[in-house]
Design a protein around this motif. Structure first.
Motif, mmCIF file in Angstrom:
data_model
loop_
_atom_site.group_PDB
_atom_site.id
_atom_site.type_symbol
_atom_site.label_atom_id
_atom_site.label_comp_id
_atom_site.label_asym_id
_atom_site.label_seq_id
_atom_site.Cartn_x
_atom_site.Cartn_y
_atom_site.Cartn_z
ATOM 1 N N GLU A 1 -7.133 -3.847 0.203
ATOM 2 C CA GLU A 1 -6.437 -5.129 0.342
ATOM 3 C C GLU A 1 -5.423 -5.073 1.475
ATOM 4 O OE1 GLU A 1 -4.733 -5.984 -3.434
ATOM 5 O OE2 GLU A 1 -6.660 -6.334 -4.421
ATOM 6 N N TYR A 2 -4.699 -3.965 1.552
ATOM 7 C CA TYR A 2 -3.708 -3.801 2.610
ATOM 8 C C TYR A 2 -4.377 -3.815 3.984
ATOM 9 C CZ TYR A 2 0.050 -1.662 5.360
ATOM 10 O OH TYR A 2 1.005 -1.403 6.319
ATOM 11 N N ARG B 1 -6.290 -1.159 -3.745
ATOM 12 C CA ARG B 1 -4.975 -1.522 -3.197
ATOM 13 C C ARG B 1 -4.931 -1.267 -1.696
ATOM 14 N NH1 ARG B 1 0.285 -1.204 -5.354
ATOM 15 N NH2 ARG B 1 -0.600 -1.918 -7.331
ATOM 16 N N GLU B 2 -5.457 -0.130 -1.250
ATOM 17 C CA GLU B 2 -5.442 0.153 0.184
ATOM 18 C C GLU B 2 -6.387 -0.773 0.934
ATOM 19 O OE1 GLU B 2 -5.783 3.801 3.450
ATOM 20 O OE2 GLU B 2 -6.518 4.115 1.403
ATOM 21 N N ALA C 1 3.565 1.160 -8.242
ATOM 22 C CA ALA C 1 2.514 1.714 -9.099
ATOM 23 C C ALA C 1 2.991 3.006 -9.765
ATOM 24 C CB ALA C 1 1.251 1.974 -8.292
ATOM 25 N N GLU D 1 -3.302 1.521 -11.598
ATOM 26 C CA GLU D 1 -2.640 0.327 -11.073
ATOM 27 C C GLU D 1 -3.037 0.018 -9.635
ATOM 28 O OE1 GLU D 1 1.619 -0.072 -12.026
ATOM 29 O OE2 GLU D 1 1.361 1.744 -13.241
ATOM 30 N N LEU D 2 -3.774 0.916 -8.998
ATOM 31 C CA LEU D 2 -4.225 0.682 -7.625
ATOM 32 C C LEU D 2 -5.555 -0.052 -7.581
ATOM 33 C CD1 LEU D 2 -3.287 4.072 -5.917
ATOM 34 C CD2 LEU D 2 -1.908 2.000 -6.178
#
Length: 525
Positions: A469-470, A466-467, A449, A454-455
Motif C-alpha cells: 500500500e505504501y 502494508r508495504e 503495528a 496488523e500489516l
C-alpha cells in the motif's frame, strides 16, 4: 511553473540521470516536470551490478578523470543514502598468466589516492588460504588483493531521487510518454517555449505542457529522442549512441563472508561475484553489443555460459545453468567513441546541447550510476544561461540526505537497532530488510503495528500488504513487477506460486484500489 503554466525544465526519462536532474533543478527553486513512458528505473537503472565504484578497470583505458570523479561521488552517495548504500570490500584473486602483480599493485595504489577524500579502507595484499572463513575458491588460488568500493540498491536510488524532487516541488509523471514537442515563438510578447504533448500510456489521455528547456535522459532511446527533438541540428548530424548489453545471473550463496570477489577473465574483462539479498550471489556483467531496443534487453545463452565459465575458473565447487534462480540484463547507452571493443567504450558521459531560437535541449549520452549526481550538476551548468536568473541555490545535492536517510552512515547500525527495539515482536531479519529499502521511513510503514498480523496479508518473501500500500500510494508502484523487482527484491525470495498469487491480488485489488487515490493526491497537491 509560472502563471502561464510554463515550466523551467521538462525532463524526459525517469532513470537515474533524469531523476538526478529533476532533483537538482527542483532544489534550486526551478519549476520542473519529469515524464517516463514506463515505470521509473524500468530499463538500465534497475539492471546494473548494484555498485557505487570508481571503476578499477577503467584505469587501464586511462579514464583517470572519470575514476577520480566516481571515487569522489562514492563518498557523497554513502553520506546521503546510508540506508540503501554501504561499503563493500572486494577481493581480487591473483592468477598467473593474467595481469601481473606489479600492475595490480600500481592500479590499486592509484585507486586509493586519486579520488580526493577517501574514508574507506585502503587496498592490501591477502593470503586467501588464511582468510577467517573458507574462501570458496580453488585450493591452488592462495594469493590476492583486497580493496574498497560500495554497494547500492540501484532502483531505489532512482525512486528516492524522484521523491526528493517531488518534495522540492517537481511534478513527477510515471507511464507518461512525450507524444510531441516543438519549439514555439510567441506572437503576443510572451516567452518562447517548447510546446509538449504528453500521453498517459495506460489511459491514452493527453495534456499539453510548456517548458523553457528540455533535458533528454531517455537512456537507450537518447539518440532517437535527440533526432526527434532536434531534426535540423548541425545540418542533420547528431551524436551517436552505442548500445552495450550487460547481463547478470543470480545463484544461491557461493561463499561465506560479506566481501565480494572481482575475477580476472582471460579476455581481460572482469566479472564480479557479489553477496546479494542475504541468501544469493550476483554474478556479472557482460559487455555485448545490442542492435536496438525493439525487444528490450535479454540475457543470451552465450552470456550465461560466459558468466558460468568465468566463475567456475575460480570456484572450488562449480555451478551450472540449473543453479540460476534469476537472470536480468540492461543496456548501457554509451556515447559512441568509435571503439571496436564494447568493454573499451567510455563510461564517461557526454552532454549534447542543441540551442535553436533560444530554446535549448540537452541530451545525455552515457554515464554511470555512481556519477549521476555530478552529471546532473553538469546538465544544470549547461542550462545556466537560461535558468540561473531564477535559481535560488546550487551545489546542494551532495549534502542533503535522500528520503529515509536522516542519519550519518556511522549511525546506521544504531538506527536499525532502534527500529528493531521499537518493533520487538517482529522478526529482526524482516525489519533489517525493510530498513535497507526505506531507512527511517520504515516507521511510516509500520506505524503503530504491534504484531505482523496488523500489516495485512503476508505475500511471502518479506512482502506485506502494508508495504505494498505504501509503495502504491507514495512511490508510484502501479504493476506487480514494480513491487516485486524494482521497489523491492522480494520476488527473489518468493516461490513462483507466491509471485503468481501476488500478481493476481495486485491486478484485482492493488491498482484499482491504490493508484486512483495516488492520482487524486497529485491533483489535490
Amino acid at each position: 511553473m509560472n502563471g502561464d503554466g510554463l515550466y523551467d525544465i521538462l525532463v524526459i526519462g525517469g532513470g537515474i540521470n533524469g531523476a538526478g536532474v529533476a532533483r537538482d533543478a527542483a532544489g534550486r527553486g526551478l519549476s520542473v516536470a519529469l515524464c517516463e513512458q514506463n515505470d521509473f528505473a524500468g530499463a538500465t537503472s534497475s539492471a546494473s551490478t548494484k555498485l557505487i565504484h570508481g571503476g578499477l578497470r577503467y584505469l587501464e583505458y586511462y579514464e583517470f578523470r572519470l575514476v577520480a570523479e566516481a571515487l569522489s561521488e562514492r563518498e557523497h552517495l554513502l553520506d546521503i543514502a546510508p540506508h540503501i548504500a554501504w561499503p563493500l570490500r572486494f577481493v581480487m584473486p591473483h592468477v598467473a598468466g593474467l595481469r601481473p602483480r606489479w600492475m595490480i599493485r600500481l592500479g590499486l595504489w592509484l585507486y586509493d589516492h586519486i579520488g580526493g577524500r577517501i574514508t574507506l579502507p585502503k587496498s592490501k595484499a591477502l593470503r586467501l588460504d588464511r582468510m577467517e572463513r573458507p574462501s570458496g575458491l580453488k585450493q591452488d588460488i592462495t594469493r590476492g588483493f583486497a580493496y574498497s568500493d560500495a554497494w547500492v540498491d540501484d532502483a531505489r536510488l532512482v525512486i528516492l531521487n524522484l521523491l526528493s524532487a517531488q518534495e522540492h516541488g517537481a511534478e513527477i509523471m510515471p507511464r507518461t510518454r512525450l507524444a510531441d514537442a516543438r519549439r514555439v515563438e510567441s506572437q503576443d510578447g510572451g516567452d518562447n517555449h517548447w510546446l509538449c504533448t504528453l500521453e498517459n500510456t495506460g489511459t491514452g489521455q493527453r495534456r499539453e505542457l510548456k517548458a523553457r528547456t528540455l533535458v533528454n535522459t531517455a537512456g537507450p532511446w537518447v539518440a532517437q529522442m535527440d533526432r526527434r527533438l532536434n531534426p535540423d541540428a548541425d545540418g542533420g548530424r547528431h551524436a551517436a549512441v552505442k548500445l552495450v548489453r550487460g547481463s547478470h545471473i543470480v545463484v544461491p550463496r557461493l561463499f561465506s563472508g560479506e566481501h565480494a570477489y572481482i575475477l580476472q577473465n582471460d579476455d581481460k574483462r572482469i566479472v564480479f561475484m557479489i553477496p546479494y539479498e542475504d541468501r544469493f550471489t550476483l554474478i556479472g556483467t557482460t559487455d555485448v553489443p545490442q542492435e536496438n531496443m525493439e525487444h528490450g534487453a535479454r540475457i543470451s545463452a552465450e552470456e550465461e555460459a560466459y558468466l558460468l565459465r568465468a566463475a567456475n575458473r575460480y570456484l572450488e565447487r562449480p555451478i551450472a545453468a540449473a543453479d540460476i534462480v534469476w537472470r536480468y540484463a540492461g543496456v548501457r547507452p554509451l556515447f559512441d567513441d568509435e571503439s571496436d571493443n564494447p568493454s573499451a567504450v567510455t563510461r564517461d558521459y557526454t552532454l549534447v546541447l542543441q540551442d535553436q531560437r533560444g530554446l535549448p535541449c540537452v541530451s545525455v549520452y552515457g554515464g554511470k550510476i555512481t556519477t549521476y549526481r555530478r552529471l546532473a550538476e553538469s546538465v544544470m551548468d549547461k542550462l545556466a544561461p537560461w535558468t540561473q536568473s531564477r535559481a535560488r541555490r546550487a551545489g546542494w545535492t551532495a549534502s542533503e540526505a535522500l528520503p529515509g536517510a536522516g542519519f550519518k552512515r556511522a549511525d546506521r547500525a544504531r538506527e536499525l537497532g532502534a527500529l528493531q527495539k521499537k518493533y520487538a515482536r517482529f522478526d529482526p531479519h524482516f525489519l533489517a530488510r525493510l530498513f535497507s529499502r526505506h531507512g527511517l521511513n520504515s516507521h511510516a510503514i509500520l506505524r503503530e503495528a504491534q504484531s505482523p498480523a496488523e500489516l495485512g496479508r503476508d505475500f511471502g518473501g518479506g512482502l506485506t500488504q502494508r508495504e505494498v500500500e505504501y509503495l502504491a500510494l507514495h512511490e508510484w508502484a502501479a504493476e506487480a513487477d514494480d513491487v516485486l523487482w524494482r521497489r523491492t527484491k522480494c520476488g527473489l525470495h518468493m516461490s513462483e506460486e507466491q509471485r503468481a498469487a501476488f500478481r493476481d491480488w495486485f491486478a484485482q485489488f492493488g491498482a484499482s484500489r491504490f493508484c486512483p487515490s495516488r492520482m487524486q493526491q497529485t491533483q489535490d497537491a
